[in-house]
Design a protein around this motif. Structure first.
Motif, PDB file in Angstrom:
ATOM      1  N   ILE A 101     -63.694  44.198  -8.921  1.00  0.00           N
ATOM      2  CA  ILE A 101     -63.785  43.906  -7.349  1.00  0.00           C
ATOM      3  C   ILE A 101     -64.034  42.767  -6.829  1.00  0.00           C
ATOM      4  O   ILE A 101     -63.549  41.951  -6.065  1.00  0.00           O
ATOM      5  N   ALA A 102     -64.972  41.868  -7.525  1.00  0.00           N
ATOM      6  CA  ALA A 102     -65.364  40.732  -7.305  1.00  0.00           C
ATOM      7  C   ALA A 102     -64.038  39.633  -7.765  1.00  0.00           C
ATOM      8  O   ALA A 102     -63.731  38.589  -6.821  1.00  0.00           O
ATOM      9  N   VAL A 103     -63.408  40.124  -8.778  1.00  0.00           N
ATOM     10  CA  VAL A 103     -62.365  38.935  -8.935  1.00  0.00           C
ATOM     11  C   VAL A 103     -61.136  39.293  -7.849  1.00  0.00           C
ATOM     12  O   VAL A 103     -60.595  38.408  -7.450  1.00  0.00           O
ATOM     13  N   LEU A 104     -60.997  40.415  -7.591  1.00  0.00           N
ATOM     14  CA  LEU A 104     -59.600  40.697  -6.606  1.00  0.00           C
ATOM     15  C   LEU A 104     -60.376  40.064  -5.180  1.00  0.00           C
ATOM     16  O   LEU A 104     -59.361  39.568  -4.535  1.00  0.00           O
ATOM     17  N   SER A 105     -61.651  40.301  -4.661  1.00  0.00           N
ATOM     18  CA  SER A 105     -61.930  39.721  -3.581  1.00  0.00           C
ATOM     19  C   SER A 105     -61.923  38.190  -3.328  1.00  0.00           C
ATOM     20  O   SER A 105     -61.489  37.631  -2.583  1.00  0.00           O
ATOM     21  N   SER A 106     -62.268  37.711  -4.480  1.00  0.00           N
ATOM     22  CA  SER A 106     -62.333  36.170  -4.722  1.00  0.00           C
ATOM     23  C   SER A 106     -60.689  35.543  -4.664  1.00  0.00           C
ATOM     24  O   SER A 106     -60.526  34.755  -4.064  1.00  0.00           O
ATOM     25  N   PHE A 107     -59.890  36.459  -5.420  1.00  0.00           N
ATOM     26  CA  PHE A 107     -58.533  35.888  -5.133  1.00  0.00           C
ATOM     27  C   PHE A 107     -58.037  35.934  -3.562  1.00  0.00           C
ATOM     28  O   PHE A 107     -57.383  35.274  -3.267  1.00  0.00           O
ATOM     29  N   ALA A 108     -58.428  37.009  -3.059  1.00  0.00           N
ATOM     30  CA  ALA A 108     -58.015  37.260  -1.622  1.00  0.00           C
ATOM     31  C   ALA A 108     -58.681  36.414  -0.707  1.00  0.00           C
ATOM     32  O   ALA A 108     -58.038  35.884   0.030  1.00  0.00           O
ATOM     33  N   LEU A 130     -67.302  41.658   0.818  1.00  0.00           N
ATOM     34  CA  LEU A 130     -67.092  42.453  -0.305  1.00  0.00           C
ATOM     35  C   LEU A 130     -67.556  41.666  -1.354  1.00  0.00           C
ATOM     36  O   LEU A 130     -67.932  42.259  -2.561  1.00  0.00           O
ATOM     37  N   PHE A 131     -66.867  40.378  -1.728  1.00  0.00           N
ATOM     38  CA  PHE A 131     -67.109  39.705  -2.964  1.00  0.00           C
ATOM     39  C   PHE A 131     -68.704  39.652  -3.096  1.00  0.00           C
ATOM     40  O   PHE A 131     -69.132  39.739  -4.349  1.00  0.00           O
ATOM     41  N   VAL A 132     -69.359  39.098  -1.875  1.00  0.00           N
ATOM     42  CA  VAL A 132     -70.896  38.782  -1.930  1.00  0.00           C
ATOM     43  C   VAL A 132     -71.446  40.053  -2.556  1.00  0.00           C
ATOM     44  O   VAL A 132     -72.516  40.321  -3.417  1.00  0.00           O
ATOM     45  N   PHE A 133     -71.100  41.336  -2.080  1.00  0.00           N
ATOM     46  CA  PHE A 133     -71.861  42.683  -2.568  1.00  0.00           C
ATOM     47  C   PHE A 133     -71.509  42.820  -3.817  1.00  0.00           C
ATOM     48  O   PHE A 133     -72.472  43.089  -4.490  1.00  0.00           O
ATOM     49  N   SER A 134     -70.235  42.688  -4.322  1.00  0.00           N
ATOM     50  CA  SER A 134     -69.869  43.030  -6.056  1.00  0.00           C
ATOM     51  C   SER A 134     -70.946  42.043  -6.609  1.00  0.00           C
ATOM     52  O   SER A 134     -71.282  42.465  -7.739  1.00  0.00           O
ATOM     53  N   SER A 135     -70.947  40.728  -6.147  1.00  0.00           N
ATOM     54  CA  SER A 135     -71.598  39.779  -7.133  1.00  0.00           C
ATOM     55  C   SER A 135     -73.240  39.900  -6.850  1.00  0.00           C
ATOM     56  O   SER A 135     -73.688  40.064  -8.146  1.00  0.00           O
ATOM     57  N   GLU A 161     -77.423  30.470 -17.437  1.00  0.00           N
ATOM     58  CA  GLU A 161     -75.838  30.582 -17.926  1.00  0.00           C
ATOM     59  C   GLU A 161     -75.244  31.518 -16.982  1.00  0.00           C
ATOM     60  O   GLU A 161     -74.395  31.409 -16.320  1.00  0.00           O
ATOM     61  N   PHE A 162     -75.713  32.742 -17.024  1.00  0.00           N
ATOM     62  CA  PHE A 162     -75.271  33.754 -16.163  1.00  0.00           C
ATOM     63  C   PHE A 162     -75.194  33.710 -14.698  1.00  0.00           C
ATOM     64  O   PHE A 162     -74.486  33.697 -14.022  1.00  0.00           O
ATOM     65  N   TYR A 163     -76.572  33.531 -14.217  1.00  0.00           N
ATOM     66  CA  TYR A 163     -76.878  33.283 -12.803  1.00  0.00           C
ATOM     67  C   TYR A 163     -76.057  31.740 -12.310  1.00  0.00           C
ATOM     68  O   TYR A 163     -75.603  31.929 -11.208  1.00  0.00           O
ATOM     69  N   SER A 164     -76.049  30.879 -12.924  1.00  0.00           N
ATOM     70  CA  SER A 164     -75.321  29.738 -12.769  1.00  0.00           C
ATOM     71  C   SER A 164     -73.838  29.924 -12.609  1.00  0.00           C
ATOM     72  O   SER A 164     -73.055  29.556 -11.639  1.00  0.00           O
ATOM     73  N   THR A 165     -73.283  30.746 -13.512  1.00  0.00           N
ATOM     74  CA  THR A 165     -71.892  31.121 -13.561  1.00  0.00           C
ATOM     75  C   THR A 165     -71.616  32.151 -12.117  1.00  0.00           C
ATOM     76  O   THR A 165     -70.518  31.916 -11.563  1.00  0.00           O
ATOM     77  N   LEU A 166     -72.566  32.824 -12.072  1.00  0.00           N
ATOM     78  CA  LEU A 166     -72.259  33.769 -10.747  1.00  0.00           C
ATOM     79  C   LEU A 166     -72.402  32.839  -9.791  1.00  0.00           C
ATOM     80  O   LEU A 166     -71.516  33.240  -8.562  1.00  0.00           O
ATOM     81  N   PHE A 167     -73.213  31.715  -9.585  1.00  0.00           N
ATOM     82  CA  PHE A 167     -73.243  30.911  -8.569  1.00  0.00           C
ATOM     83  C   PHE A 167     -71.889  30.347  -8.239  1.00  0.00           C
ATOM     84  O   PHE A 167     -71.268  30.204  -7.146  1.00  0.00           O
ATOM     85  N   THR A 169     -69.019  31.311  -9.163  1.00  0.00           N
ATOM     86  CA  THR A 169     -67.942  32.330  -8.531  1.00  0.00           C
ATOM     87  C   THR A 169     -68.139  32.191  -7.163  1.00  0.00           C
ATOM     88  O   THR A 169     -67.182  32.295  -6.113  1.00  0.00           O
ATOM     89  N   LEU A 170     -69.220  32.270  -6.535  1.00  0.00           N
ATOM     90  CA  LEU A 170     -69.546  32.103  -5.335  1.00  0.00           C
ATOM     91  C   LEU A 170     -69.104  30.773  -4.459  1.00  0.00           C
ATOM     92  O   LEU A 170     -68.353  30.585  -3.425  1.00  0.00           O
TER      93      LEU A 170
END
Length: 343
Positions: A101-108, A130-135, A161-167, A169-170
């Protein structure tokens, strides 16, 4: 600046591609994670280098480069989760659903920003929400999946590394399209994230080298052999039935430390310690039911080391695929069939 960062990231990808994982229990998970990380770093670095050397490329290359960046971030998220949990992330439906969901919404979000899906805020706002919610769901699921597996040396760097990568994406899917970040702030973010990636790879390589050294160390082999005999004795004496023994107490009773006990189970046993001990208790409960047909389920649960009847039912169903009552009926029918005289 971007050229230097992209070069460092691409070199990191090459290093990860050449890193060999020792043959240990979680070797397949680690190998899968290593491949995903190598691919992710390549996706982050190589497109930037291509754009640097071929500046006359059409604007469509911008979409392709963004696609690579987006895929890279999510590959890194999946890889870090695998390393921390010791399990194949593709089997976790919740986390994988949130990722998709996050991938698709980030592309959108990006396509809306570029005007391909229209620039209307009425479209962009729900997509970003939607992207923020899925993240956010991914951020919540991560510590739950990693619970009990944060035994990796320097695990804080893996968490970072996980949370910085999540950031990131945001940053790429929301902040950049909204035009909130630009200039020096963007450069600082990229430099810090690249440095963190390099440190993460260093700690991951050290972790792998530690596993390799443990595997071949004569001292470690001697400890493994001694621990194996102690575990066999511990099982023979049915000490796994004790309710008040945590893993720390068991490690002390076996004459070893918690870290080495976890390493032993991670490397040589068919499952982690808690699952293995529950399996032993279930087998003991099955013997009790066969030897004592009139025994109550509460008594079986207590004697087998379970804290409650519901706890016993839960694990019995999880391991055998049937409830204790169903198992008991099946054993009774089986014994009746064995006693039928042949004609």
């Amino acid at each position: 600046m971007l050229f230097v960062l992209a070069t460092a990231t691409t070199i990191t990808a090459v290093f990860m591609a050449g890193l060999r994982i020792p043959d240990v229990k979680y070797g397949r998970v680690l190998s899968s994670s290593r491949r995903m990380m190598a691919l992710a770093f390549f996706f982050l670095g190589a497109p930037v280098l291509v754009r640097y050397f071929f500046r006359s490329l059409p604007s469509a290359m911008l979409y392709i480069a963004f696609s690579f960046d987006t895929l890279a971030y999510y590959l890194l998220l999946l890889a870090v989760l695998q390393v921390m949990s010791g399990r194949n992330v593709w089997r976790n439906g919740r986390f994988l659903s949130c990722t998709i969901i996050a991938v698709l919404s980030s592309f959108a979000s990006f396509l809306s920003y570029m005007g391909i899906l229209g620039a209307s805020p009425y479209l962009r706002v729900p997509v970003i929400a939607l992207f923020v919610f899925s993240s956010a769901c991914m951020a919540v699921i991560f510590p739950k999946m990693s619970k009990g597996a944060w035994r990796i040396p320097a695990s804080k760097w893996f968490v970072a590394e996980f949370y910085s990568t999540l950031f990131m994406t945001l940053y790429s899917a929301v902040l950049l399209p909204l035009g909130i970040t630009d200039g020096i702030f963007s450069d600082i973010i990229l430099v810090l994230y690249t440095l963190l990636n390099i440190l993460y790879v260093v700690f991951f390589a050290n972790y792998i080298n530690g596993l390799r050294a443990q595997r071949i160390s004569p001292e470690c082999k001697s400890r493994e052999k001694d621990l194996k005999s102690r575990i066999e004795k511990w099982v023979a004496e049915e000490k796994y039935l004790s309710q008040d023994q945590g893993m720390e107490e068991v490690a002390a009773a076996l004459g070893t430390d918690l870290e080495f006990l976890r390493y032993y189970f991670r490397t040589y046993m068919p499952s982690d310690f808690r699952t293995w001990r529950v399996s032993l208790r279930i087998e003991y409960a099955k013997r009790l039911m066969c030897d004592n047909p009139d025994i109550s389920m509460n008594e079986i649960a207590g004697k087998a080391g379970f804290v409650s009847k519901s706890n016993f039912y839960h694990f019995f169903k999880k391991i055998t695929g049937e409830t204790p009552a169903e198992y008991k009926v099946g054993q009774y029918i089986s014994s009746e069939e064995r006693n039928i005289p042949r004609k």
